[in-house]
Write a protein that holds these residues in place. Structure first.
Motif, PDB file in Angstrom:
ATOM      1  N   ILE A  91       0.840  -1.196   0.000  1.00 26.11           N
ATOM      2  CA  ILE A  91       0.000   0.000   0.000  1.00 26.11           C
ATOM      3  C   ILE A  91       0.877   1.248   0.000  1.00 26.11           C
ATOM      4  O   ILE A  91       1.728   1.416   0.883  1.00 26.11           O
ATOM      5  CB  ILE A  91      -0.946   0.028   1.219  1.00 26.11           C
ATOM      6  CG1 ILE A  91      -1.974  -1.094   1.092  1.00 26.11           C
ATOM      7  CG2 ILE A  91      -1.649   1.383   1.338  1.00 26.11           C
ATOM      8  CD1 ILE A  91      -2.931  -1.193   2.249  1.00 26.11           C
ATOM      9  N   LEU A  92       0.692   2.098  -1.006  1.00 28.58           N
ATOM     10  CA  LEU A  92       1.309   3.418  -1.017  1.00 28.58           C
ATOM     11  C   LEU A  92       0.387   4.363  -0.263  1.00 28.58           C
ATOM     12  O   LEU A  92      -0.779   4.531  -0.631  1.00 28.58           O
ATOM     13  CB  LEU A  92       1.503   3.908  -2.459  1.00 28.58           C
ATOM     14  CG  LEU A  92       2.113   5.299  -2.613  1.00 28.58           C
ATOM     15  CD1 LEU A  92       3.580   5.303  -2.172  1.00 28.58           C
ATOM     16  CD2 LEU A  92       1.990   5.799  -4.052  1.00 28.58           C
ATOM     17  N   LEU A  93       0.902   4.981   0.788  1.00 28.01           N
ATOM     18  CA  LEU A  93       0.063   5.831   1.629  1.00 28.01           C
ATOM     19  C   LEU A  93      -0.268   7.154   0.932  1.00 28.01           C
ATOM     20  O   LEU A  93       0.530   7.687   0.150  1.00 28.01           O
ATOM     21  CB  LEU A  93       0.773   6.099   2.958  1.00 28.01           C
ATOM     22  CG  LEU A  93       1.054   4.847   3.798  1.00 28.01           C
ATOM     23  CD1 LEU A  93       1.891   5.195   5.016  1.00 28.01           C
ATOM     24  CD2 LEU A  93      -0.250   4.169   4.211  1.00 28.01           C
ATOM     25  N   LYS A  94      -1.426   7.678   1.231  1.00 28.24           N
ATOM     26  CA  LYS A  94      -1.906   8.905   0.592  1.00 28.24           C
ATOM     27  C   LYS A  94      -0.950  10.084   0.813  1.00 28.24           C
ATOM     28  O   LYS A  94      -0.867  10.991  -0.026  1.00 28.24           O
ATOM     29  CB  LYS A  94      -3.303   9.253   1.114  1.00 28.24           C
ATOM     30  CG  LYS A  94      -3.954  10.446   0.427  1.00 28.24           C
ATOM     31  CD  LYS A  94      -5.344  10.691   0.993  1.00 28.24           C
ATOM     32  CE  LYS A  94      -6.019  11.862   0.283  1.00 28.24           C
ATOM     33  NZ  LYS A  94      -5.316  13.142   0.507  1.00 28.24           N
ATOM     34  N   ASP A  95      -0.203  10.073   1.914  1.00 26.45           N
ATOM     35  CA  ASP A  95       0.738  11.164   2.206  1.00 26.45           C
ATOM     36  C   ASP A  95       1.788  11.328   1.112  1.00 26.45           C
ATOM     37  O   ASP A  95       2.405  12.392   0.995  1.00 26.45           O
ATOM     38  CB  ASP A  95       1.443  10.912   3.542  1.00 26.45           C
ATOM     39  CG  ASP A  95       0.538  11.181   4.735  1.00 26.45           C
ATOM     40  OD1 ASP A  95      -0.550  11.745   4.528  1.00 26.45           O
ATOM     41  OD2 ASP A  95       0.919  10.816   5.863  1.00 26.45           O
ATOM     42  N   PHE A  96       2.013  10.284   0.326  1.00 25.68           N
ATOM     43  CA  PHE A  96       2.979  10.374  -0.767  1.00 25.68           C
ATOM     44  C   PHE A  96       2.665  11.558  -1.676  1.00 25.68           C
ATOM     45  O   PHE A  96       3.568  12.271  -2.139  1.00 25.68           O
ATOM     46  CB  PHE A  96       2.972   9.074  -1.585  1.00 25.68           C
ATOM     47  CG  PHE A  96       3.760   9.137  -2.866  1.00 25.68           C
ATOM     48  CD1 PHE A  96       5.139   9.009  -2.860  1.00 25.68           C
ATOM     49  CD2 PHE A  96       3.116   9.326  -4.087  1.00 25.68           C
ATOM     50  CE1 PHE A  96       5.871   9.067  -4.039  1.00 25.68           C
ATOM     51  CE2 PHE A  96       3.830   9.380  -5.279  1.00 25.68           C
ATOM     52  CZ  PHE A  96       5.212   9.250  -5.247  1.00 25.68           C
ATOM     53  N   PHE A  97       1.388  11.804  -1.930  1.00 27.85           N
ATOM     54  CA  PHE A  97       0.993  12.833  -2.887  1.00 27.85           C
ATOM     55  C   PHE A  97       1.303  14.243  -2.401  1.00 27.85           C
ATOM     56  O   PHE A  97       1.389  15.173  -3.210  1.00 27.85           O
ATOM     57  CB  PHE A  97      -0.498  12.710  -3.205  1.00 27.85           C
ATOM     58  CG  PHE A  97      -0.844  11.471  -3.980  1.00 27.85           C
ATOM     59  CD1 PHE A  97      -0.728  11.447  -5.365  1.00 27.85           C
ATOM     60  CD2 PHE A  97      -1.283  10.323  -3.332  1.00 27.85           C
ATOM     61  CE1 PHE A  97      -1.050  10.307  -6.095  1.00 27.85           C
ATOM     62  CE2 PHE A  97      -1.604   9.181  -4.051  1.00 27.85           C
ATOM     63  CZ  PHE A  97      -1.483   9.177  -5.429  1.00 27.85           C
ATOM     64  N   SER A  98       1.485  14.407  -1.118  1.00 27.78           N
ATOM     65  CA  SER A  98       1.795  15.738  -0.582  1.00 27.78           C
ATOM     66  C   SER A  98       3.167  16.234  -1.035  1.00 27.78           C
ATOM     67  O   SER A  98       3.472  17.421  -0.917  1.00 27.78           O
ATOM     68  CB  SER A  98       1.721  15.733   0.950  1.00 27.78           C
ATOM     69  OG  SER A  98       2.733  14.909   1.496  1.00 27.78           O
TER      70      SER A  98
END
Length: 303
Positions: A91-98
């Motif tokens: 799972i790639l965590l959503k925080d990556f997009f920040s």
């Protein structure tokens, strides 16, 4: 836009979780290319339902069985300015997009990951080996220092140097790390773990901290196969001599032996660091596992 390439093989129980987390991102444009690799479970059917529910997802069948072939094919379908490979059981965590707007200023980017069990309970943190950032290409190449491919993302200009990967590669991680190190003028190092790296029994290499005898031998043999390919690859070697791999080749030749005595290790021509590492992994695997986790913690301070 970020283009994610996801290979999928026999992951009917995991792929849904991976995609649900991606779908939480609404602000940064992204696409997901799923390359289904001739699974013999319901992976394709599960992925098809997910594709139908989100136009950002594209599902294709691999053109020929194999992760390297499939990843090359997935890249050929991407449109984004940033490329990232992710695994269908992680799972790639959503925080990556920040980090997206900072990422656009760099050729490549890397981040730590959480090491989890099959149920995604966190076991440890995989911190980045600082040598991949701080040392030069020759050092990284001669020691075959790499990160898991899921630790990296990179811009399209750099991706065109990486792809297509040689189809006979036994695995992709080292190739991607080496080509990034060779060609990236700038690398963004993110300090926060942004990925859940799931460990389970069906993984090809048995999990990142698995030092069981069979797995250790299997990894060493695959690395020897990789070295024989790399030493004939102009994109890696250019004018370099094959002797650059002598040290790491000798290490893996010993690691690949099914029967190995302490005397065999001591009498080898390897330096003391390699001898200690072989003894720990081959003779004291539980201790080696805990030392690996301790090293990751130490790497965090060095970063």
């Amino acid at each position: 836009m970020i283009s994610f390439i996801m290979m999928a093989y026999n992951v009917e129980n995991y792929i849904g979780e991976a995609i649900v987390e991606l779908k939480k991102e609404k602000d940064v444009a992204w696409e997901l290319i799923i390359v289904e690799d001739f699974s013999d479970d319901n992976t394709f059917e599960v992925a098809r339902k997910l594709e139908e529910s989100d136009k950002r997802i594209t599902l294709v069948k691999n053109i020929s069985k194999g992760k390297v072939m499939g990843t090359n094919y997935g890249y050929s379908l991407t449109q984004g300015d940033i490329i990232k490979c992710i695994d269908s059981d992680d799972i790639l965590l959503k925080d990556f997009f920040s980090n997206y707007y900072d990422m656009q200023k760099y050729d490549a980017h890397c981040h730590p990951s959480y090491i989890t069990n099959e149920k995604l309970n966190i076991l440890s943190v995989y911190h980045l080996n600082p040598s991949i950032i701080n040392k030069d290409y020759l050092f990284v190449l001669s020691n075959i220092i790499s990160l898991p491919k899921v630790s990296w993302s990179f811009n399209r200009k750099l991706a065109d140097k990486i792809f297509p990967m040689p189809e006979n590669l036994p695995f992709e991680d080292v190739w991607i790390s080496l080509l990034i190190k060779k060609h990236a003028n700038s690398i963004l190092t993110m300090c926060k773990p942004l990925y859940l790296y799931r460990q389970h029994s069906n993984q090809t290499f048995g999990g990142i901290i698995n030092y069981s005898k069979g797995i250790v031998i299997f990894r060493a043999k695959r690395l020897l196969c990789l070295l024989s390919i790399l030493e004939n690859e102009f994109r890696v070697m250019e004018s370099l001599d094959k002797s650059i791999f002598d040290k790491v080749k000798a290490y893996n030749e010993i690691m690949s032996q099914s029967s190995l005595s302490l005397l065999d290790v001591i009498k080898s021509n390897l330096n003391i660091k390699y001898k200690v590492k072989i003894i720990l992994i081959k003779k004291l695997p539980y201790f080696a596992k805990n030392l690996t986790i301790l090293k990751w913690k130490f790497d965090a301070f060095k970063n």
